[in-house]
Motif scaffolding. Structure first.
Motif, PDB file in Angstrom:
ATOM      1  N   HIS A 140      15.158  62.398 -10.355  1.00  0.00           N
ATOM      2  CA  HIS A 140      15.947  63.437  -9.695  1.00  0.00           C
ATOM      3  C   HIS A 140      14.943  64.419  -9.109  1.00  0.00           C
ATOM      4  O   HIS A 140      13.756  64.327  -9.397  1.00  0.00           O
ATOM      5  N   HIS A 198      18.693  69.270 -17.248  1.00  0.00           N
ATOM      6  CA  HIS A 198      17.591  69.717 -16.393  1.00  0.00           C
ATOM      7  C   HIS A 198      17.835  71.139 -15.909  1.00  0.00           C
ATOM      8  O   HIS A 198      18.923  71.696 -16.102  1.00  0.00           O
ATOM      9  N   HIS A 202      18.492  72.777 -13.048  1.00  0.00           N
ATOM     10  CA  HIS A 202      19.128  73.148 -11.788  1.00  0.00           C
ATOM     11  C   HIS A 202      20.305  74.048 -12.139  1.00  0.00           C
ATOM     12  O   HIS A 202      20.932  73.873 -13.192  1.00  0.00           O
TER      13      HIS A 202
HETATM   14 ZN   LIG Z   1      20.243  68.636 -10.313  1.00  0.00          ZN
END
Ligand SMILES: [Zn+2]
Ligand SMILES: [Zn+2]
Length: 318
Positions: A190, A115, A117
């Motif tokens: 998430h 992902h 982040h």
């Molecule tokens: Zn994360």
């Protein structure tokens, strides 16, 4: 008691490769853990707490940002591109035995992304024109993650200059690597501000591993985690161990925590551990997490209950 899973038997045969090199032992495909810290690293950026100060003076007490590599022969596929990517490629090089001397513009056979982040993808910047200038590196990601990279600077330059080639998960999304290893994405809940988030089921001839470094608390999963572990026939689960317990975060409302707590995960999975069929290993540890300290009370309690804390360099035979 179920028979020992293939992963445990293989581990015994392989010894402890990161300790002694184990150069002469036969090695099959493996999942090699290259980092075990939450996105901010250990020492954590800008933090001068006792644990982070110690990690600055004693590199052995530090941890790189969470990632892992699937290694088969001389090929390696990285899972997540962290801010520590340059050092993690160096850690990986002896494991793949790639020739040294000069710039290796193809140190990886591919890359899988969980992902968007910072701890999980900003290392991609080091693959670009100003740095490694990788050539046509296959990057496997969800359609949303791929679109994020294709449509946003500076990541779009990686695509335009063919440093990376985006391969979107299709159907079940299973990708076949070398050595009889497959990688399949598993969507997990998430904080999904920019992209959705995935873990991976990594299956080899000897063992099946689940890698989920970042997740909302397990109660948010559409299917209970123990059911997922059983359905996917998981031998080794590397799971989000960001925080140990609520004591670690005084004044924070537990309901707002974006991660499962290790103490809760242990309660949830204790029956599986007691049945002897699965290894559960915590990774993605925040600098506030007392389980970071190998000799500390939290780490001892985790081991006493039959769980494990990942360390950089850990190898899981696949
Ligand atoms: Zn994360
Ligand atoms: Zn993270």
């Amino acid at each position: 008691m179920r028979r020992a899973p293939a992963a445990l038997l293989s581990l015994a045969l392989l010894g402890c490769p990161s300790e002694d090199g184990a150069k002469d032992m036969p090695r099959g495909p493996a999942l090699v853990v290259l980092g075990t810290a939450q996105d901010g690293g250990l020492p954590h950026v800008g933090c001068s707490c006792e644990r982070c100060a110690r990690a600055r003076t004693d590199p052995g007490a530090g941890r790189k940002v969470a990632s892992a590599a699937v290694v088969a022969g001389a090929q390696a596929w990285l899972i997540d591109a962290t801010p520590d990517l340059p050092a993690q490629l160096e850690d990986l090089a002896p494991r793949t035995g790639r020739p040294r001397g000069g710039v290796d513009r193809a140190p990886l056979a591919g890359l899988f992304l969980t992902h968007a982040h910072v701890g999980h993808y900003v290392g991609l910047a080091l693959l670009g024109f100003e740095a490694l200038h990788a050539q046509a590196l296959p990057v496997h990601a969800s359609p949303r993650m791929a679109a994020f990279l294709r449509d946003n600077a500076p990541w779009d330059q990686l695509v335009r200059l063919d440093n990376v080639r985006l391969h979107m998960f299709e159907g079940a999304g299973t990708v076949t690597l070398a050595g009889g290893v497959t990688v399949a994405p598993l969507q997990v809940p998430h904080r999904d501000e920019y992209t959705d988030t995935h873990g991976f089921v990594i299956a080899g001839p000897r063992a099946r591993a689940l890698y989920v470094p970042d997740s909302a608390p397990w109660a948010a999963w559409p299917r209970p985690l123990p059911e997922v572990l059983a359905a996917e026939r998981i031998d080794v689960a590397l799971l989000d161990g960001c925080f140990y317990s609520p004591d670690e975060l005084p004044g924070r409302d537990l309901a707002t925590l974006a991660h499962p707590l290790i103490v809760d995960t242990m309660d949830l999975l204790q029956p599986l551990i007691d049945a002897g069929g699965v290894r559960v290993i915590f990774t993605h540890l925040n600098h506030s997490n007392p389980a970071v300290d190998p000799g500390g009370a939290a780490a001892l309690e985790i081991r006493r209950r039959g769980f494990e804390v990942a360390r950089d360099g850990l190898e899981i035979p696949l």
